[in-house]
Design a protein around this motif. Structure first.
Motif, PDB file in Angstrom:
ATOM      1  N   MET A 113       0.827  -1.206   0.000  1.00 26.22           N
ATOM      2  CA  MET A 113       0.000   0.000   0.000  1.00 26.22           C
ATOM      3  C   MET A 113       0.863   1.258   0.000  1.00 26.22           C
ATOM      4  SD  MET A 113      -3.277  -0.827   2.439  1.00 26.22           S
ATOM      5  CE  MET A 113      -2.509  -1.731   3.767  1.00 26.22           C
ATOM      6  N   THR A 114       1.929   1.250   0.799  1.00 29.60           N
ATOM      7  CA  THR A 114       2.820   2.413   0.845  1.00 29.60           C
ATOM      8  C   THR A 114       3.492   2.616  -0.505  1.00 29.60           C
ATOM      9  OG1 THR A 114       3.203   1.998   3.201  1.00 29.60           O
ATOM     10  CG2 THR A 114       4.754   3.441   2.096  1.00 29.60           C
ATOM     11  N   ARG A 115       3.938   1.539  -1.123  1.00 31.40           N
ATOM     12  CA  ARG A 115       4.542   1.645  -2.461  1.00 31.40           C
ATOM     13  C   ARG A 115       3.547   2.204  -3.472  1.00 31.40           C
ATOM     14  NH1 ARG A 115       7.534  -4.271  -2.586  1.00 31.40           N
ATOM     15  NH2 ARG A 115       9.531  -3.629  -1.641  1.00 31.40           N
ATOM     16  N   ALA A 116       2.314   1.709  -3.396  1.00 31.74           N
ATOM     17  CA  ALA A 116       1.296   2.173  -4.337  1.00 31.74           C
ATOM     18  C   ALA A 116       1.016   3.661  -4.150  1.00 31.74           C
ATOM     19  CB  ALA A 116       0.010   1.369  -4.153  1.00 31.74           C
ATOM     20  N   ALA A 117       0.954   4.099  -2.891  1.00 32.03           N
ATOM     21  CA  ALA A 117       0.707   5.515  -2.623  1.00 32.03           C
ATOM     22  C   ALA A 117       1.827   6.378  -3.196  1.00 32.03           C
ATOM     23  CB  ALA A 117       0.565   5.747  -1.122  1.00 32.03           C
ATOM     24  N   LEU A 118       3.067   5.911  -3.054  1.00 35.06           N
ATOM     25  CA  LEU A 118       4.201   6.660  -3.611  1.00 35.06           C
ATOM     26  C   LEU A 118       4.131   6.705  -5.138  1.00 35.06           C
ATOM     27  CD1 LEU A 118       7.065   5.371  -1.278  1.00 35.06           C
ATOM     28  CD2 LEU A 118       6.119   7.687  -1.351  1.00 35.06           C
ATOM     29  N   GLU A 119       3.734   5.603  -5.753  1.00 36.44           N
ATOM     30  CA  GLU A 119       3.607   5.579  -7.213  1.00 36.44           C
ATOM     31  C   GLU A 119       2.497   6.523  -7.677  1.00 36.44           C
ATOM     32  OE1 GLU A 119       5.658   4.345  -9.162  1.00 36.44           O
ATOM     33  OE2 GLU A 119       6.717   2.774  -8.059  1.00 36.44           O
ATOM     34  N   LEU A 120       1.411   6.589  -6.906  1.00 34.28           N
ATOM     35  CA  LEU A 120       0.322   7.504  -7.258  1.00 34.28           C
ATOM     36  C   LEU A 120       0.792   8.953  -7.199  1.00 34.28           C
ATOM     37  CD1 LEU A 120      -2.729   5.878  -5.427  1.00 34.28           C
ATOM     38  CD2 LEU A 120      -2.506   6.273  -7.891  1.00 34.28           C
ATOM     39  N   GLN A 121       1.577   9.266  -6.177  1.00 34.27           N
ATOM     40  CA  GLN A 121       2.092  10.629  -6.071  1.00 34.27           C
ATOM     41  C   GLN A 121       3.057  10.947  -7.205  1.00 34.27           C
ATOM     42  OE1 GLN A 121       1.107  13.076  -3.900  1.00 34.27           O
ATOM     43  NE2 GLN A 121      -0.478  11.551  -3.427  1.00 34.27           N
ATOM     44  N   GLY A 122       3.705   9.917  -7.736  1.00 30.28           N
ATOM     45  CA  GLY A 122       4.602  10.096  -8.875  1.00 30.28           C
ATOM     46  C   GLY A 122       3.902   9.986 -10.208  1.00 30.28           C
ATOM     47  N   ARG A 123       2.554   9.909 -10.181  1.00 30.81           N
ATOM     48  CA  ARG A 123       1.741   9.807 -11.401  1.00 30.81           C
ATOM     49  C   ARG A 123       2.082   8.561 -12.216  1.00 30.81           C
ATOM     50  NH1 ARG A 123      -1.025  14.605 -12.563  1.00 30.81           N
ATOM     51  NH2 ARG A 123      -1.476  15.576 -10.571  1.00 30.81           N
ATOM     52  N   ASN A 124       2.231   7.439 -11.499  1.00 28.49           N
ATOM     53  CA  ASN A 124       2.502   6.149 -12.149  1.00 28.49           C
ATOM     54  C   ASN A 124       1.398   5.158 -11.776  1.00 28.49           C
ATOM     55  OD1 ASN A 124       5.105   6.843 -13.318  1.00 28.49           O
ATOM     56  ND2 ASN A 124       5.897   6.799 -11.217  1.00 28.49           N
ATOM     57  N   PRO A 125       0.173   5.331 -12.286  1.00 30.58           N
ATOM     58  CA  PRO A 125      -0.948   4.482 -11.862  1.00 30.58           C
ATOM     59  C   PRO A 125      -0.771   3.013 -12.200  1.00 30.58           C
ATOM     60  CG  PRO A 125      -1.569   5.820 -13.763  1.00 30.58           C
ATOM     61  CD  PRO A 125      -0.248   6.342 -13.279  1.00 30.58           C
ATOM     62  N   VAL A 126      -0.146   2.696 -13.331  1.00 31.63           N
ATOM     63  CA  VAL A 126       0.045   1.290 -13.707  1.00 31.63           C
ATOM     64  C   VAL A 126       0.939   0.600 -12.694  1.00 31.63           C
ATOM     65  CG1 VAL A 126       0.952  -0.272 -15.469  1.00 31.63           C
ATOM     66  CG2 VAL A 126      -0.339   1.768 -16.152  1.00 31.63           C
ATOM     67  N   ARG A 127       2.015   1.272 -12.310  1.00 33.77           N
ATOM     68  CA  ARG A 127       2.928   0.698 -11.317  1.00 33.77           C
ATOM     69  C   ARG A 127       2.267   0.626  -9.943  1.00 33.77           C
ATOM     70  NH1 ARG A 127       8.605   3.726 -12.345  1.00 33.77           N
ATOM     71  NH2 ARG A 127       9.173   2.465 -10.518  1.00 33.77           N
ATOM     72  N   ALA A 128       1.369   1.560  -9.647  1.00 30.72           N
ATOM     73  CA  ALA A 128       0.649   1.521  -8.374  1.00 30.72           C
ATOM     74  C   ALA A 128      -0.227   0.270  -8.299  1.00 30.72           C
ATOM     75  CB  ALA A 128      -0.204   2.779  -8.208  1.00 30.72           C
ATOM     76  N   ILE A 129      -0.933  -0.018  -9.396  1.00 28.09           N
ATOM     77  CA  ILE A 129      -1.794  -1.214  -9.434  1.00 28.09           C
ATOM     78  C   ILE A 129      -0.952  -2.478  -9.299  1.00 28.09           C
ATOM     79  CG2 ILE A 129      -3.333  -2.569 -10.922  1.00 28.09           C
ATOM     80  CD1 ILE A 129      -4.321   0.164 -12.045  1.00 28.09           C
ATOM     81  N   GLU A 130       0.177  -2.510  -9.957  1.00 26.45           N
ATOM     82  CA  GLU A 130       1.067  -3.670  -9.868  1.00 26.45           C
ATOM     83  C   GLU A 130       1.595  -3.835  -8.450  1.00 26.45           C
ATOM     84  OE1 GLU A 130       2.902  -7.051 -10.995  1.00 26.45           O
ATOM     85  OE2 GLU A 130       1.526  -5.841 -12.220  1.00 26.45           O
ATOM     86  N   ALA A 131       1.903  -2.718  -7.788  1.00 23.76           N
ATOM     87  CA  ALA A 131       2.428  -2.780  -6.422  1.00 23.76           C
ATOM     88  C   ALA A 131       1.418  -3.384  -5.452  1.00 23.76           C
ATOM     89  CB  ALA A 131       2.825  -1.385  -5.947  1.00 23.76           C
ATOM     90  N   LEU A 132       0.130  -3.266  -5.758  1.00 29.10           N
ATOM     91  CA  LEU A 132      -0.923  -3.744  -4.857  1.00 29.10           C
ATOM     92  C   LEU A 132      -1.243  -5.225  -5.015  1.00 29.10           C
ATOM     93  CD1 LEU A 132      -3.353  -0.706  -5.106  1.00 29.10           C
ATOM     94  CD2 LEU A 132      -2.143  -1.443  -3.056  1.00 29.10           C
ATOM     95  N   ARG A 133      -0.646  -5.883  -5.988  1.00 25.44           N
ATOM     96  CA  ARG A 133      -0.988  -7.292  -6.226  1.00 25.44           C
ATOM     97  C   ARG A 133      -0.781  -8.186  -4.996  1.00 25.44           C
ATOM     98  NH1 ARG A 133      -2.600  -8.147 -11.187  1.00 25.44           N
ATOM     99  NH2 ARG A 133      -1.866  -6.824 -12.904  1.00 25.44           N
ATOM    100  N   PRO A 134       0.312  -8.041  -4.233  1.00 33.81           N
ATOM    101  CA  PRO A 134       0.487  -8.926  -3.059  1.00 33.81           C
ATOM    102  C   PRO A 134      -0.614  -8.781  -2.015  1.00 33.81           C
ATOM    103  CG  PRO A 134       2.556  -7.835  -3.627  1.00 33.81           C
ATOM    104  CD  PRO A 134       1.486  -7.177  -4.441  1.00 33.81           C
ATOM    105  N   ALA A 135      -1.348  -7.663  -2.034  1.00 39.32           N
ATOM    106  CA  ALA A 135      -2.383  -7.425  -1.025  1.00 39.32           C
ATOM    107  C   ALA A 135      -3.736  -8.000  -1.421  1.00 39.32           C
ATOM    108  CB  ALA A 135      -2.517  -5.925  -0.770  1.00 39.32           C
ATOM    109  N   GLU A 136      -3.849  -8.594  -2.596  1.00 32.16           N
ATOM    110  CA  GLU A 136      -5.158  -9.029  -3.099  1.00 32.16           C
ATOM    111  C   GLU A 136      -5.794 -10.101  -2.229  1.00 32.16           C
ATOM    112  OE1 GLU A 136      -4.532 -10.226  -7.098  1.00 32.16           O
ATOM    113  OE2 GLU A 136      -4.469  -8.187  -7.908  1.00 32.16           O
TER     114      GLU A 136
END
Length: 765
Positions: A628-651
């Motif tokens: 989740m923290t990684r995804a939030a950082l990717e969102l702030q960096g305007r990298n939505p695809v990488r944010a979604i990928e970062a969230l896969r382990p939390a599914e």
């Protein structure tokens, strides 16, 4: 064939052997073992193992978990060393495996009979037949006495009659006998909770001594088969200890045992011997007694004073006074640092008090001492270790399922399984386990708390409230009951009921937690200034009572909702204040996510690194908070695809608890950033569909504050797909909720601006 640690796996015969004797396994269990052995010393993923065992059938992870539970039980103590669980990924068979070439002379299977043996075999069979006839005849002329007790009959332990004048024996010996008999899967020891509840129904104090006369009345009321009366008297420096099992209905003695202890220090040891003999006389098999008979002094403590402190702590614990039990349990481990079950009790009480790092430290110590305890306590300690220390839900479920199977009348594994299945989103299964926990022990407050929370997770508010009210009517105080009733009242818009729960906990150790609940409900209504004040008061009150981690938890919750609402300056200040109070797991995790949402990548990464360094085995952090923290950082960096990928382990753990609603919310934000409106709407809907997930452990920097934000997200996503009317409805619902919101909150201002941009007037709706 393959061998490891005294075992031989024979794939050709589909058999497992140990010391020339076959170990019986179900076919699927043998296939799991065989596959792990052949692929030893490498990670075998869950999917790979499922495909290898169930080649033509679709099954869930649950079938695999059950297989592994059976396999570990069959291997016994070897399982701990041989099968390593890699949380949320799979298993590694770590034992050294040697391939064995089969030969006629070296086969572990019993050899087939030959002609040379036929004569000897015939003689042996004839001798066996004669012996069988003789035994049968003797059985007819002198029948064996029937066992005085049947399996699953219950027994109630009364307080000892103590004529020694030494108060250390009061209560202590009764609890020691309960521990000794409680090891047995054959006997059903009537629980302390049910004794206390029956005393209330009898118009007596729940803390009253359970004399033999009172014990018999309780037994008759509850349909208990027998009561166990004990006595201790002194003869100089010697002590005479008597145990007598009495038929509760008739008063007749079933069995009696008496022993003598040479000194005060020998009392527990001799009491243990008497208890073991009593179990045999009551009909329990020798094999069962040998397997489930850890000596009392080893399973508990050789110190009578330590046992006395532990027993007093249990009395507070079972009356719902968790905070008051802590100093008594602490005194017990100060008197005996190797008192394993007292360490475990401290783990659970500190967890209830929301001091999670202290809970983990005591659960860790208990686990290190687990070989000293009985089989039942070993299950308890191991389960707490996997939950409190490693946060490894898969391994905890394996232990709890085996515990449930071994001690089928024990409610504790049921309530814990409810929590673990709920944590991975299997709420219907969790509800089933929780209901069984209440059925097995209708006088345990924690069982009702578990059942109520499971109902909440399914949005069944009326059922949750009725469950808690049922417990309160029985004079029980389930953990977190007042918080849950407050949350239900908030969801239903019942401000009067909310106020009643606030008043109920005023001046109690739960007051700080209720202030935190109030702060979150205020924040969800957009009343940020009031929420900040309540958060500070909750944190200060917890600190004044020495609950530093709780204080940090409440403060970290404030940082998280401040960040989610766009108040990044306040979020950063609150996170800094949090970390000056506590650097516990949740304080670190929540602060890291808050800072990541505000784009503070360096500080967020620093906290992540600290978590990894201090808690490397915490599987929930690695599988949930870190993604989740990684995804939030990717969102702030305007990298939505990488944010979604970062969230896969939390599914896998999504929608299991409050914290697990965050991945869906963050994924919704990422899809919005991508312009994928339909996908974004689906993710925000997940949060809206789980409004009832009000986990006391997480309070509400979660569901309560995410709920209005998910409305806003869905309104934006709905507009993105062109459904302006649907979007309008969501904005109207949200702005109605935020009708009394502070006007300067960034997210509130944004919602009102977007509503106007749709060309819709608030007053015209």
């Amino acid at each position: 064939m393959y061998s490891f640690r005294g075992f031989t796996v024979d794939p050709g015969r589909a058999c497992l052997w140990r010391a020339g004797e076959e170990v019986k396994l179900r076919p699927k269990v043998f296939e799991a073992l065989s596959y792990l052995v052949v692929n030893s010393n490498r990670l075998v993923t869950k999917d790979e193992l499922i495909k290898a065992i169930w080649t033509d059938t679709f099954v869930t992870d649950d079938s695999l978990v059950q297989c592994l539970v059976e396999l570990r039980r069959a291997l016994g103590d070897e399982a701990q060393a041989c099968i390593k669980t890699v949380p949320r990924r799979g298993y590694i068979f770590t034992a050294e495996v040697t391939e064995v070439r089969p030969s006629a002379s070296a086969s572990p299977a019993p050899p087939a009979p030959t002609r040379k043996r036929s004569r000897r075999t015939a003689i042996a069979l004839a001798a066996f037949a004669v012996a069988t006839i003789a035994v049968s005849y003797l059985a007819q002329v002198r029948p064996r006495p029937r066992a005085a007790f049947k399996e699953k009959d219950s027994v109630l332990v009364a307080d000892f009659v103590n004529t020694t004048g030494d108060e250390v024996f009061d209560g202590t010996l009764r609890q020691a006998v309960a521990v000794a008999l409680g090891q047995s899967p054959y006997l059903d020891v009537f629980s302390e909770e049910r004794v206390r509840e029956t005393l209330r129904y009898m118009g007596r104090s729940p803390s009253e001594r359970v004399t033999p006369d009172i014990a018999r009345e309780i037994a008759q009321r509850q349909g208990v088969k027998a009561l166990l009366a004990g006595s201790i008297s002194s003869l100089g420096r010697h002590y005479v200890i008597g145990l007598e099992a009495v038929n509760a209905a008739t008063g007749d003695t079933i069995v009696r045992e008496q022993v003598e202890a040479e000194s005060r220090e020998k009392v527990l040891g001799r009491l243990d011997e008497a208890g073991t003999k009593l179990r045999e006389k009551l009909g329990e098999s020798i094999g069962s007694i040998e397997k489930f008979a850890a000596p009392i002094e080893q399973a508990t403590t050789p110190s009578l004073e330590a046992f006395k402190a532990y027993d007093l702590g249990r009395q507070k614990h079972f009356s719902g006074q968790y905070f008051e039990a802590i100093p008594l349990y602490r005194h017990a481990v100060e008197l005996d640092p190797n008192f394993a079950i007292a360490h475990a009790a401290l783990g659970i009480t500190y967890g209830t008090a929301q001091e999670y790092d202290l809970a983990a430290s005591f659960s860790q110590r208990a686990f290190e001492l687990r070989e000293r305890v009985s089989e039942r306590e070993k299950f308890y300690i191991s389960a707490r270790y996997y939950m409190d220390v490693l946060d490894d839900g898969d391994r905890a479920i394996e232990v709890l399922e085996l515990w449930k199977e071994t001690y089928s009348r024990d409610f504790v594994p049921r309530t814990n399984l409810a929590a673990r299945y709920g944590a991975i989103g299997q709420h219907e299964r969790a509800l089933e386990e929780a209901r069984e926990g209440v059925r097995l022990n209708p006088d345990a407050g924690v069982a009702y708390a578990s059942l109520a929370y499971c109902a909440l997770c399914l949005g069944r508010y009326a059922e949750a409230r009725a469950t808690i009210e049922q417990a309160l009517a029985r004079k029980l105080e389930p953990p977190y009951a007042r918080y849950m009733l407050y949350g239900i009242a908030f969801v239903e818009g019942d401000t009067a009921a909310m106020g009643q729960q606030v008043d109920r906990v005023a001046g109690t150790p739960q007051e700080a937690g209720m202030l935190a609940m109030q702060s979150v409900t205020a924040a969800s209504l957009g009343q940020v200034r009031r929420a900040r004040d309540l958060t500070k008061r909750a944190s200060a009150l917890a600190q004044s009572r020495g609950l530093k981690e709780s204080a940090g938890l409440y403060s970290a919750g404030g940082a998280l909702w401040e960040a989610a609402y766009g108040n990044c300056s306040d979020a950063k200040q609150t996170a800094a204040r949090t970390l000056s109070i506590s650097r516990g797991r949740l304080a670190l995790s929540w602060s890291a996510l808050a800072l990541a949402l505000c784009g503070e990548s360096t500080q967020a990464q620093s906290l992540v690194d600290e978590m990894r360094r201090r808690f490397p085995q915490d599987s929930f952090f690695n599988a949930s908070w870190l993604p989740m923290t990684r995804a939030a950082l990717e969102l702030q960096g305007r990298n939505p695809v990488r944010a979604i990928e970062a969230l896969r382990p939390a599914e896998r753990a999504e929608l299991g608890s409050n914290s697990s609603l965050w991945p869906a919310y963050l994924r919704g934000l990422a899809y919005l950033e991508q312009g994928a409106g339909r996908e974004a709407r689906t993710e925000f809907q997940k949060v809206l569909d789980h409004k009832g997930v009000l986990a006391p452990k997480d309070f509400g920097p979660v569901a309560m504050t995410l709920y209005p934000l998910a409305y806003l997200g869905r309104a934006r996503a709905t507009a993105r797909v062109g459904d302006l009317e649907g979007s309008r409805d969501d904005y109207v619902a949200l702005l109605t909720l935020w009708e009394d919101a502070d006007p300067d909150v960034p997210v509130v201002r944004a919602a009102r601006r977007e509503y106007r941009q749709l060309g819709l007037s608030r007053t015209g709706t």
